[in-house]
Design a protein around this motif. Structure first.
Motif, PDB file in Angstrom:
ATOM      1  N   UNK A  74       0.825  -1.219   0.000  1.00  0.00           N
ATOM      2  CA  UNK A  74       0.000   0.000   0.000  1.00  0.00           C
ATOM      3  C   UNK A  74       0.854   1.261   0.000  1.00  0.00           C
ATOM      4  N   UNK A  75       1.915   1.304   0.803  1.00  0.00           N
ATOM      5  CA  UNK A  75       2.765   2.504   0.846  1.00  0.00           C
ATOM      6  C   UNK A  75       3.427   2.767  -0.504  1.00  0.00           C
ATOM      7  N   UNK A  76       3.914   1.711  -1.147  1.00  0.00           N
ATOM      8  CA  UNK A  76       4.538   1.873  -2.466  1.00  0.00           C
ATOM      9  C   UNK A  76       3.495   2.265  -3.506  1.00  0.00           C
TER      10      UNK A  76
ATOM     11  N   UNK B 283      -6.131   5.265   1.975  1.00  0.00           N
ATOM     12  CA  UNK B 283      -5.828   5.867   3.274  1.00  0.00           C
ATOM     13  C   UNK B 283      -4.642   6.808   3.242  1.00  0.00           C
ATOM     14  N   UNK B 284      -4.194   7.166   2.059  1.00  0.00           N
ATOM     15  CA  UNK B 284      -3.057   8.061   1.926  1.00  0.00           C
ATOM     16  C   UNK B 284      -3.478   9.509   1.748  1.00  0.00           C
ATOM     17  N   UNK B 285      -2.476  10.370   1.707  1.00  0.00           N
ATOM     18  CA  UNK B 285      -2.691  11.794   1.474  1.00  0.00           C
ATOM     19  C   UNK B 285      -2.202  12.130   0.077  1.00  0.00           C
ATOM     20  N   UNK B 286      -3.107  12.577  -0.789  1.00  0.00           N
ATOM     21  CA  UNK B 286      -2.695  12.941  -2.148  1.00  0.00           C
ATOM     22  C   UNK B 286      -1.750  14.138  -2.128  1.00  0.00           C
ATOM     23  N   UNK B 287      -0.721  14.079  -2.939  1.00  0.00           N
ATOM     24  CA  UNK B 287       0.223  15.179  -3.018  1.00  0.00           C
ATOM     25  C   UNK B 287      -0.437  16.375  -3.691  1.00  0.00           C
ATOM     26  N   UNK B 288      -0.011  17.550  -3.295  1.00  0.00           N
ATOM     27  CA  UNK B 288      -0.511  18.789  -3.899  1.00  0.00           C
ATOM     28  C   UNK B 288       0.521  19.395  -4.839  1.00  0.00           C
ATOM     29  N   UNK B 289       1.734  18.894  -4.766  1.00  0.00           N
ATOM     30  CA  UNK B 289       2.849  19.536  -5.455  1.00  0.00           C
ATOM     31  C   UNK B 289       3.054  19.105  -6.891  1.00  0.00           C
ATOM     32  N   UNK B 290       4.153  19.604  -7.417  1.00  0.00           N
ATOM     33  CA  UNK B 290       4.599  19.274  -8.763  1.00  0.00           C
ATOM     34  C   UNK B 290       5.994  18.685  -8.649  1.00  0.00           C
ATOM     35  N   UNK B 291       6.481  18.137  -9.752  1.00  0.00           N
ATOM     36  CA  UNK B 291       7.829  17.585  -9.751  1.00  0.00           C
ATOM     37  C   UNK B 291       8.840  18.705  -9.930  1.00  0.00           C
ATOM     38  N   UNK B 292      10.054  18.474  -9.506  1.00  0.00           N
ATOM     39  CA  UNK B 292      11.115  19.447  -9.715  1.00  0.00           C
ATOM     40  C   UNK B 292      11.329  19.679 -11.200  1.00  0.00           C
ATOM     41  N   UNK B 293      11.336  18.603 -11.985  1.00  0.00           N
ATOM     42  CA  UNK B 293      11.532  18.759 -13.428  1.00  0.00           C
ATOM     43  C   UNK B 293      10.388  19.550 -14.039  1.00  0.00           C
ATOM     44  N   UNK B 294       9.183  19.383 -13.494  1.00  0.00           N
ATOM     45  CA  UNK B 294       8.049  20.146 -13.989  1.00  0.00           C
ATOM     46  C   UNK B 294       8.203  21.628 -13.718  1.00  0.00           C
TER      47      UNK B 294
END
Length: 149
Positions: free
Chosen positions: A3-5, A62-73
């Motif tokens: 699940x974590x992966x 049960x996870x928290x969706x990321x709000x960010x972007x990638x560094x390359x983005x």
């Protein structure tokens, strides 16, 4: 399935879709031509749909969706902003930037699919469908770029 992966993989796809959303909103603002604005709007909608599906799945796990972007983005958007300022919203430059962004998105989806042991069968189906949509967008950009060559 780990699940974590799975959450990490899904969040990486959320990030690349965040990149695509911001990138195509930027490209649409920079483009002067109606056909490009329409195309970029369609690509933004594709990314928003993908992101929505991914966010729902991360929450279901049960996870928290990321709000960010990638560094390359972030670097891609900065490069696009600088390039458009220098070239005066040149159609070819905008399309080249978008092709680069789509290649990065495809690589992220390919990477996610290469870790299929970390994902459920349902997640794999969703990611494969999204991969196909991103690949179709990439092909449209690539074809447009080839027409301009």
């Amino acid at each position: 399935m780990n699940i974590d992966k799975a959450i990490d993989t899904l969040n990486s796809l959320i990030q690349i879709n965040n990149d695509r959303i911001i990138g195509y909103e930027t490209a649409s603002k920079e483009a002067d031509e109606t056909d490009l604005k329409t195309l970029f709007s369609h690509f933004t909608e594709t990314s928003l749909k993908c992101k929505s599906e991914l966010v729902a799945e991360v929450k279901r796990l049960g996870g928290t969706p990321t709000e960010g972007t990638t560094t390359s983005g972030k670097l891609f958007r900065v490069w696009m902003d600088i390039k458009s300022a220098m070239t005066g919203s040149d159609r070819k430059a905008i399309i080249n930037s978008c092709e680069y962004g789509e290649e990065a998105a495809l690589e992220t989806y390919d990477d996610a699919l290469s870790h299929d042991e970390d994902l459920s069968a349902e997640q794999l189906v969703m990611i494969k469908q999204q991969h196909a949509a991103v690949k179709a967008n990439y092909q449209k950009i690539k074809d447009l770029n080839n027409l301009m060559a």
